[in-house]
Scaffold this motif. Structure first.
Motif, PDB file in Angstrom:
ATOM      1  N   GLN A   1     104.208  23.195  22.892  1.00 57.17           N
ATOM      2  CA  GLN A   1     104.625  23.439  24.277  1.00 57.17           C
ATOM      3  C   GLN A   1     103.672  22.764  25.265  1.00 57.17           C
ATOM      4  OE1 GLN A   1     104.445  27.638  25.072  1.00 57.17           O
ATOM      5  NE2 GLN A   1     106.670  27.875  24.880  1.00 57.17           N
ATOM      6  N   ILE A   2     102.383  22.922  24.997  1.00 57.81           N
ATOM      7  CA  ILE A   2     101.384  22.329  25.895  1.00 57.81           C
ATOM      8  C   ILE A   2     101.525  20.809  25.892  1.00 57.81           C
ATOM      9  CG2 ILE A   2      98.902  22.001  26.289  1.00 57.81           C
ATOM     10  CD1 ILE A   2      98.547  24.853  24.976  1.00 57.81           C
ATOM     11  N   ALA A   3     101.708  20.235  24.696  1.00 53.00           N
ATOM     12  CA  ALA A   3     101.861  18.778  24.585  1.00 53.00           C
ATOM     13  C   ALA A   3     103.088  18.309  25.366  1.00 53.00           C
ATOM     14  CB  ALA A   3     101.953  18.369  23.116  1.00 53.00           C
ATOM     15  N   GLU A   4     104.179  19.064  25.276  1.00 56.46           N
ATOM     16  CA  GLU A   4     105.399  18.730  26.025  1.00 56.46           C
ATOM     17  C   GLU A   4     105.116  18.678  27.515  1.00 56.46           C
ATOM     18  OE1 GLU A   4     108.827  18.092  25.336  1.00 56.46           O
ATOM     19  OE2 GLU A   4     107.666  17.501  23.545  1.00 56.46           O
ATOM     20  N   THR A   5     104.421  19.698  27.992  1.00 61.01           N
ATOM     21  CA  THR A   5     104.116  19.767  29.428  1.00 61.01           C
ATOM     22  C   THR A   5     103.235  18.588  29.848  1.00 61.01           C
ATOM     23  OG1 THR A   5     104.238  22.157  29.300  1.00 61.01           O
ATOM     24  CG2 THR A   5     103.189  21.246  31.255  1.00 61.01           C
ATOM     25  N   TYR A   6     102.193  18.313  29.057  1.00 64.33           N
ATOM     26  CA  TYR A   6     101.331  17.183  29.394  1.00 64.33           C
ATOM     27  C   TYR A   6     102.148  15.888  29.430  1.00 64.33           C
ATOM     28  CZ  TYR A   6      96.950  19.844  28.577  1.00 64.33           C
ATOM     29  OH  TYR A   6      95.894  20.727  28.633  1.00 64.33           O
TER      30      TYR A   6
ATOM     31  N   LEU B   1      94.891  34.724  10.173  1.00 61.51           N
ATOM     32  CA  LEU B   1      95.081  33.399  10.781  1.00 61.51           C
ATOM     33  C   LEU B   1      96.358  32.697  10.316  1.00 61.51           C
ATOM     34  CD1 LEU B   1      91.318  32.532  10.672  1.00 61.51           C
ATOM     35  CD2 LEU B   1      92.691  32.609  12.763  1.00 61.51           C
ATOM     36  N   LEU B   2      96.552  32.605   9.003  1.00 59.85           N
ATOM     37  CA  LEU B   2      97.772  31.941   8.513  1.00 59.85           C
ATOM     38  C   LEU B   2      99.054  32.594   9.055  1.00 59.85           C
ATOM     39  CD1 LEU B   2      98.892  29.647   6.749  1.00 59.85           C
ATOM     40  CD2 LEU B   2      98.785  31.198   4.778  1.00 59.85           C
ATOM     41  N   PRO B   3      99.101  33.944   9.151  1.00 60.25           N
ATOM     42  CA  PRO B   3     100.322  34.556   9.702  1.00 60.25           C
ATOM     43  C   PRO B   3     100.581  34.180  11.168  1.00 60.25           C
ATOM     44  CG  PRO B   3      99.006  36.190   8.519  1.00 60.25           C
ATOM     45  CD  PRO B   3      98.164  34.957   8.642  1.00 60.25           C
ATOM     46  N   ARG B   4      99.553  33.681  11.876  1.00 60.15           N
ATOM     47  CA  ARG B   4      99.732  33.285  13.277  1.00 60.15           C
ATOM     48  C   ARG B   4      99.923  31.785  13.446  1.00 60.15           C
ATOM     49  NH1 ARG B   4      96.303  37.827  13.787  1.00 60.15           N
ATOM     50  NH2 ARG B   4      96.858  39.138  15.564  1.00 60.15           N
ATOM     51  N   LEU B   5      99.826  31.043  12.358  1.00 60.69           N
ATOM     52  CA  LEU B   5      99.768  29.589  12.511  1.00 60.69           C
ATOM     53  C   LEU B   5     101.060  29.002  13.083  1.00 60.69           C
ATOM     54  CD1 LEU B   5      98.171  27.003  12.266  1.00 60.69           C
ATOM     55  CD2 LEU B   5      98.666  26.946   9.815  1.00 60.69           C
ATOM     56  N   SER B   6     102.203  29.577  12.730  1.00 65.32           N
ATOM     57  CA  SER B   6     103.461  29.054  13.293  1.00 65.32           C
ATOM     58  C   SER B   6     103.494  29.249  14.805  1.00 65.32           C
ATOM     59  CB  SER B   6     104.668  29.735  12.642  1.00 65.32           C
ATOM     60  OG  SER B   6     104.718  29.374  11.274  1.00 65.32           O
ATOM     61  N   ALA B   7     103.065  30.417  15.257  1.00 64.86           N
ATOM     62  CA  ALA B   7     103.036  30.680  16.706  1.00 64.86           C
ATOM     63  C   ALA B   7     101.987  29.807  17.394  1.00 64.86           C
ATOM     64  CB  ALA B   7     102.748  32.160  16.963  1.00 64.86           C
ATOM     65  N   PHE B   8     100.825  29.650  16.760  1.00 64.33           N
ATOM     66  CA  PHE B   8      99.779  28.777  17.322  1.00 64.33           C
ATOM     67  C   PHE B   8     100.316  27.350  17.481  1.00 64.33           C
ATOM     68  CE2 PHE B   8      95.671  31.121  15.659  1.00 64.33           C
ATOM     69  CZ  PHE B   8      95.926  32.167  16.537  1.00 64.33           C
ATOM     70  N   THR B   9     101.015  26.888  16.438  1.00 66.78           N
ATOM     71  CA  THR B   9     101.532  25.517  16.453  1.00 66.78           C
ATOM     72  C   THR B   9     102.590  25.358  17.544  1.00 66.78           C
ATOM     73  OG1 THR B   9     101.096  25.346  14.092  1.00 66.78           O
ATOM     74  CG2 THR B   9     102.612  23.728  15.018  1.00 66.78           C
ATOM     75  N   ALA B  10     103.449  26.368  17.687  1.00 65.46           N
ATOM     76  CA  ALA B  10     104.492  26.314  18.724  1.00 65.46           C
ATOM     77  C   ALA B  10     103.847  26.196  20.104  1.00 65.46           C
ATOM     78  CB  ALA B  10     105.371  27.559  18.640  1.00 65.46           C
ATOM     79  N   ARG B  11     102.772  26.938  20.320  1.00 66.49           N
ATOM     80  CA  ARG B  11     102.089  26.878  21.616  1.00 66.49           C
ATOM     81  C   ARG B  11     101.479  25.493  21.846  1.00 66.49           C
ATOM     82  NH1 ARG B  11     102.242  27.371  26.611  1.00 66.49           N
ATOM     83  NH2 ARG B  11     100.253  27.544  27.690  1.00 66.49           N
TER      84      ARG B  11
ATOM     85  N   SER C   1     107.600  11.924  13.663  1.00 67.82           N
ATOM     86  CA  SER C   1     106.508  12.879  13.449  1.00 67.82           C
ATOM     87  C   SER C   1     106.811  14.206  14.123  1.00 67.82           C
ATOM     88  CB  SER C   1     105.210  12.304  14.028  1.00 67.82           C
ATOM     89  OG  SER C   1     104.220  13.319  14.125  1.00 67.82           O
ATOM     90  N   GLU C   2     106.791  15.288  13.347  1.00 66.11           N
ATOM     91  CA  GLU C   2     106.809  16.634  13.925  1.00 66.11           C
ATOM     92  C   GLU C   2     105.340  17.039  14.011  1.00 66.11           C
ATOM     93  OE1 GLU C   2     109.692  18.904  11.406  1.00 66.11           O
ATOM     94  OE2 GLU C   2     110.362  16.876  10.913  1.00 66.11           O
ATOM     95  N   SER C   3     104.721  16.632  15.127  1.00 68.96           N
ATOM     96  CA  SER C   3     103.268  16.731  15.273  1.00 68.96           C
ATOM     97  C   SER C   3     102.824  18.161  15.496  1.00 68.96           C
ATOM     98  CB  SER C   3     102.812  15.859  16.451  1.00 68.96           C
ATOM     99  OG  SER C   3     103.166  14.512  16.224  1.00 68.96           O
TER     100      SER C   3
END
Ligand SMILES: *Cc1c(COP(=O)(O)O)cnc(C)c1O
Length: 383
Positions: free
Chosen positions: A268-273, A255-265, A291-293
């Motif tokens: 992206q979704i927040a940007e689109t919304y 999980l931790l190794p994927r957290l940067s990619a999860f956060t980036a996604r 804030s870098e949310s």
């Protein structure tokens, strides 16, 4: 009687997708569990120790101490700061009840001020309360709500200037930064959670205390393990609140190794919304400026509180899940006791409680799902 679900269309866009997550992490997670099983060391072993170091390094803080859950992490962080019976602790009424419950569990009295337009504890009101000195505030528990980072340098400054303990609740904001500074870095001890819905969610319950120095690390490690300072030596009454080896192994390998990619996604979704949600009855609250949310949640607010049920029903009819964070202020919960202090009126927090709706945002939400959410919001019938 079991309620029939046949009237409900299947949710095409769920609030979370733990099955999709499992399929993504399955190989590493099974290997991690096997590693622990084969080693035969199940509690407080090398996985927890390694995870504590890797987590702190990833997040950008000196060290961490794994716990059984986020509530206990907050209690331990409060006790690391010496907060105890009778102390007044200033916090936000708009949060998970666990924030207030941790204050109650150490025997302290919660006190509340209102939130700002983003829904986070209003630091101008905090400063006024601290400056006036009337409430004898011992500690402040700010919450980095929705995955937004509060003003970390200002939190640090308030703690120093008014000599209060600062205990940040980072349960929703792992990885979030304010002007480059990680949440938790204004506290000697702060807390986070690995409850499954959180940004770094494990396969059950888990949490951690972030600590700034070795002395605090040792204190937190003692408190989570019956207050033991050495085997069979108990100088302080502690908790049994340890992160399991299995959870730590899965967290660090899958999980931790994927957290940067999860956060980036999530970002992206927040940007689109934020770019595409356009509806006169639906407002997107502001995000704190620097804030870098990490977007644990994506809140919107209905202009008219009375239409919230209609809005959620409309989303559901379009296959879109939604939530409310939070429908009841912690200051109004019966468990908070009758001697809660409201140091200011709480109109903004009440407004969030009555108008907020959380839209789906998670790493396994694809473009089609995002488009479905946007379309559902934008087609809400106007009255
Ligand atoms: C989830 C959460 C907690 C509690 O974490 P648990 O692991 O569920 O005990 C505390 N504070 C906030 C803001 C949370 O969102």
């Amino acid at each position: 009687m079991i309620r029939s679900t046949t009237m409900m269309p299947a949710l095409l866009v769920p609030a979370n997708d733990f099955t999709a997550q499992w399929r993504a992490i399955r190989d590493e997670a099974l290997a991690a569990i096997d590693r622990v099983g084969e080693r035969g060391w199940l509690v407080l072993g090398s996985e927890v120790k390694a995870f504590e170091e890797e987590l702190a390094a990833w997040h950008g803080l000196p060290a961490s101490v794994g716990t059984g859950n986020g509530l206990d992490a907050l209690e331990i962080a409060l006790r690391c700061h010496g907060v105890g019976p009778g102390d007044v602790v200033l916090t936000t009424p708009l949060t998970a009840f666990a924030t207030t419950l941790a204050i109650l569990r150490v025997g302290a009295r919660p006190a509340f001020v209102d939130v700002d337009s983003a829904g986070l504890l209003d630091l101008d009101l905090v400063e006024s309360a601290l400056r006036s000195g009337t409430a004898a505030i011992k500690a402040v528990v700010p919450v980095h709500l929705f995955g937004h980072a509060m003003d970390v340098p200002r939190l640090r400054d308030l703690a120093q200037r008014y000599r209060v303990a600062m205990i940040e609740d980072c349960a929703q904001a792992i990885g979030a930064r304010f002007d480059g500074q990680p949440v938790g870095s204004a506290s000697r001890a702060s807390a986070t959670s690995f409850y499954p819905t959180k940004n770094l969610g494990c396969l059950g319950d888990g949490g951690a205390v972030f600590v700034a120095d070795e002395e605090t690390r040792a204190r937190a490690a003692t408190l989570r393990d019956y207050g033991q300072t050495a085997k069979y030596v108990h100088d302080i009454p502690g908790l049994n609140s340890r992160l399991d080896e299995v959870q730590a192994a899965v967290l660090r390998s899958a999980l931790l190794p994927r957290l940067s990619a999860f956060t980036a996604r999530r970002r992206q979704i927040a940007e689109t919304y934020r770019a595409q949600i356009r509806h006169p009855a639906v407002r997107v609250p502001p995000v704190p400026a620097k804030s870098e949310s990490v977007w644990h949640l994506f809140p919107v607010q209905l202009q008219v509180a009375a239409r919230r049920d209609d809005f959620q029903a409309h989303l559901r009819n379009h296959g879109v899940a939604s939530g409310v964070h939070y429908p009841v202020l912690t200051s109004s919960q019966r468990a908070a006791g009758h001697d809660v202090q409201r140091l200011t009126p709480l109109p903004r927090a009440e407004e969030f409680a009555q108008t907020e709706v959380s839209l789906p945002i998670h790493p396994f939400l694809d473009e089609e799902g995002v488009a479905r959410v946007v379309a559902a919001v934008n087609t809400f019938e106007q009255r």
